[in-house]
Scaffold this active site. Structure first.
Site, PDB file in Angstrom:
ATOM      1  N   ALA A 184     -12.660  -5.653  12.589  1.00  0.00           N
ATOM      2  CA  ALA A 184     -12.350  -7.072  12.752  1.00  0.00           C
ATOM      3  C   ALA A 184     -11.008  -7.412  12.116  1.00  0.00           C
ATOM      4  O   ALA A 184     -10.193  -8.153  12.685  1.00  0.00           O
ATOM      5  CB  ALA A 184     -13.459  -7.927  12.145  1.00  0.00           C
ATOM      6  N   GLY A 226       0.829  -1.201   0.000  1.00  0.00           N
ATOM      7  CA  GLY A 226       0.000   0.000   0.000  1.00  0.00           C
ATOM      8  C   GLY A 226       0.858   1.242   0.000  1.00  0.00           C
ATOM      9  O   GLY A 226       0.544   2.246   0.645  1.00  0.00           O
ATOM     10  N   LYS A 271      -8.496  -5.346  11.502  1.00  0.00           N
ATOM     11  CA  LYS A 271      -7.403  -4.700  12.224  1.00  0.00           C
ATOM     12  C   LYS A 271      -7.169  -5.342  13.589  1.00  0.00           C
ATOM     13  O   LYS A 271      -6.021  -5.420  14.068  1.00  0.00           O
ATOM     14  CB  LYS A 271      -7.697  -3.200  12.367  1.00  0.00           C
ATOM     15  CG  LYS A 271      -7.671  -2.449  11.033  1.00  0.00           C
ATOM     16  CD  LYS A 271      -6.320  -2.552  10.336  1.00  0.00           C
ATOM     17  CE  LYS A 271      -6.215  -1.651   9.128  1.00  0.00           C
ATOM     18  NZ  LYS A 271      -4.894  -1.721   8.477  1.00  0.00           N
ATOM     19  N   ASN A 308      -1.837  -7.710  -6.050  1.00  0.00           N
ATOM     20  CA  ASN A 308      -3.014  -7.846  -5.199  1.00  0.00           C
ATOM     21  C   ASN A 308      -2.599  -8.650  -3.976  1.00  0.00           C
ATOM     22  O   ASN A 308      -2.426  -9.867  -4.061  1.00  0.00           O
ATOM     23  CB  ASN A 308      -4.140  -8.546  -5.962  1.00  0.00           C
ATOM     24  CG  ASN A 308      -5.337  -8.858  -5.077  1.00  0.00           C
ATOM     25  OD1 ASN A 308      -5.442  -8.360  -3.956  1.00  0.00           O
ATOM     26  ND2 ASN A 308      -6.226  -9.689  -5.572  1.00  0.00           N
ATOM     27  N   ILE A 343      -5.676   9.830  11.097  1.00  0.00           N
ATOM     28  CA  ILE A 343      -4.539  10.388  10.369  1.00  0.00           C
ATOM     29  C   ILE A 343      -5.062  11.027   9.081  1.00  0.00           C
ATOM     30  O   ILE A 343      -5.937  10.474   8.410  1.00  0.00           O
ATOM     31  CB  ILE A 343      -3.517   9.283  10.018  1.00  0.00           C
ATOM     32  CG1 ILE A 343      -3.107   8.506  11.283  1.00  0.00           C
ATOM     33  CG2 ILE A 343      -2.297   9.884   9.332  1.00  0.00           C
ATOM     34  CD1 ILE A 343      -2.429   9.328  12.365  1.00  0.00           C
ATOM     35  N   ASN A 378       1.050  -2.499   5.202  1.00  0.00           N
ATOM     36  CA  ASN A 378       0.233  -1.301   5.333  1.00  0.00           C
ATOM     37  C   ASN A 378      -1.015  -1.337   4.447  1.00  0.00           C
ATOM     38  O   ASN A 378      -1.969  -0.601   4.699  1.00  0.00           O
ATOM     39  CB  ASN A 378       1.080  -0.076   4.974  1.00  0.00           C
ATOM     40  CG  ASN A 378       0.241   1.168   4.789  1.00  0.00           C
ATOM     41  OD1 ASN A 378      -0.252   1.753   5.744  1.00  0.00           O
ATOM     42  ND2 ASN A 378       0.047   1.579   3.542  1.00  0.00           N
ATOM     43  N   TYR A 411     -13.742  -3.651   8.957  1.00  0.00           N
ATOM     44  CA  TYR A 411     -12.427  -3.024   9.108  1.00  0.00           C
ATOM     45  C   TYR A 411     -11.868  -3.260  10.517  1.00  0.00           C
ATOM     46  O   TYR A 411     -10.702  -3.633  10.683  1.00  0.00           O
ATOM     47  CB  TYR A 411     -12.549  -1.527   8.828  1.00  0.00           C
ATOM     48  CG  TYR A 411     -11.257  -0.757   8.832  1.00  0.00           C
ATOM     49  CD1 TYR A 411     -10.397  -0.787   7.738  1.00  0.00           C
ATOM     50  CD2 TYR A 411     -10.896   0.031   9.926  1.00  0.00           C
ATOM     51  CE1 TYR A 411      -9.214  -0.064   7.734  1.00  0.00           C
ATOM     52  CE2 TYR A 411      -9.716   0.758   9.924  1.00  0.00           C
ATOM     53  CZ  TYR A 411      -8.877   0.706   8.831  1.00  0.00           C
ATOM     54  OH  TYR A 411      -7.706   1.435   8.834  1.00  0.00           O
ATOM     55  N   ARG A 460       0.529   5.803  -1.721  1.00  0.00           N
ATOM     56  CA  ARG A 460      -0.051   7.055  -1.216  1.00  0.00           C
ATOM     57  C   ARG A 460      -0.230   6.974   0.297  1.00  0.00           C
ATOM     58  O   ARG A 460      -0.050   5.936   0.919  1.00  0.00           O
ATOM     59  CB  ARG A 460      -1.404   7.326  -1.884  1.00  0.00           C
ATOM     60  CG  ARG A 460      -2.438   6.253  -1.650  1.00  0.00           C
ATOM     61  CD  ARG A 460      -3.759   6.601  -2.313  1.00  0.00           C
ATOM     62  NE  ARG A 460      -4.769   5.576  -2.049  1.00  0.00           N
ATOM     63  CZ  ARG A 460      -6.076   5.771  -2.228  1.00  0.00           C
ATOM     64  NH1 ARG A 460      -6.516   6.923  -2.671  1.00  0.00           N
ATOM     65  NH2 ARG A 460      -6.935   4.792  -1.963  1.00  0.00           N
TER      66      ARG A 460
END
Length: 240
Positions: A156, A11, A158, A62, A187, A89, A154, A14
């Site tokens: 779950a 990731g 993380k 991917n 952030i 990331n 999300y 960006r």
């Protein structure tokens, strides 16, 4: 300093990933930037990394695809010779309330955010094991520690990264490999732009402001060099 080390950042085209890649490059690491779709942005990140007189290359992959990750890691090893640092990331959001969330939205987020990290660790760890050295840093989230309405998938994923981090840390510690996680709060990135304009959200942060991607990158760079810290989760959340 990380002079001569090779770092893989997923990731990395960006936001937080780009900031991490550039921070590691500024400390002397050569960087493999893994991206999902935007080749132009990925090459721009590589250009900025190379301003620090290091080598940087972009790889489209991917991360949710086990075999594609295997091929990409093999190519990175062929290009750079080794892998010393892995930063997981890559992440996506498909937000929605649990009663309305589609199965596809849940599966897709788990596949990228959690299984993607497993895939990278699975294929990079062998390279580190042969050297009996290496550092893995997983980017989790404050949402994975306390939950967040509308982000069951999300949160779950993380939270799963926290368990993955602690298990991998215990498995690989005898071989000299560390595995830690950084848990960013709110952030300022493209992903959070719609959220951080909410004044109530800012008020909930004890430091009274949202964080910057560079502040997360500083924590990652620290853990990438912390030889006697493993299995830990470092919040970068302004005191949340």
């Amino acid at each position: 300093m990380l002079t001569g080390k090779v770092a893989v950042v997923t990731g990395g085209s960006r936001g937080i990933g780009a900031a991490i890649a550039q921070k590691l490059a500024s400390q002397g690491a050569n960087v493999a930037v893994i991206y999902a779709g935007n080749q132009e942005l990925a090459h721009q990140v590589c250009d900025r990394c190379q301003d620090h007189a290091v080598t940087a290359r972009a790889y489209r992959c991917n991360v949710a695809d086990f075999d594609q990750v295997k091929e990409t890691v093999a190519q990175i090893k062929a290009d750079f010779g080794t892998i010393d640092i892995l930063v997981n990331n890559a992440g996506i959001t498909r937000d929605g309330l649990i009663l309305m969330m589609k199965e596809e939205a849940f599966d897709e987020v788990l596949d990228v955010n959690l299984k993607g990290a497993f895939n990278l660790i699975r294929h990079c760890a062998g390279i580190m094991l042969r050297k009996k050295a290496g550092a893995i840093v997983n980017i989790t989230s404050v949402s994975g520690l306390v939950g967040n309405p509308g982000q069951a998938n999300y949160s779950a994923a993380k939270a799963g990264l926290v368990g993955l981090t602690k298990s991998v840390a215990r498995e690989l510690a005898p071989k000299g490999i560390t595995c830690n996680a950084v848990a960013p709060g709110f952030i300022e990135t493209d992903m959070t732009r719609g959220l951080i304009d909410n004044p109530d959200l800012v008020k909930s942060i004890p430091m009274g402001r949202v964080g910057q991607a560079e502040e997360v990158a500083e924590a990652v760079a620290f853990l990438a060099q912390a030889s006697y810290i493993t299995g830990q989760v470092l919040p970068v959340d302004g005191g949340m």
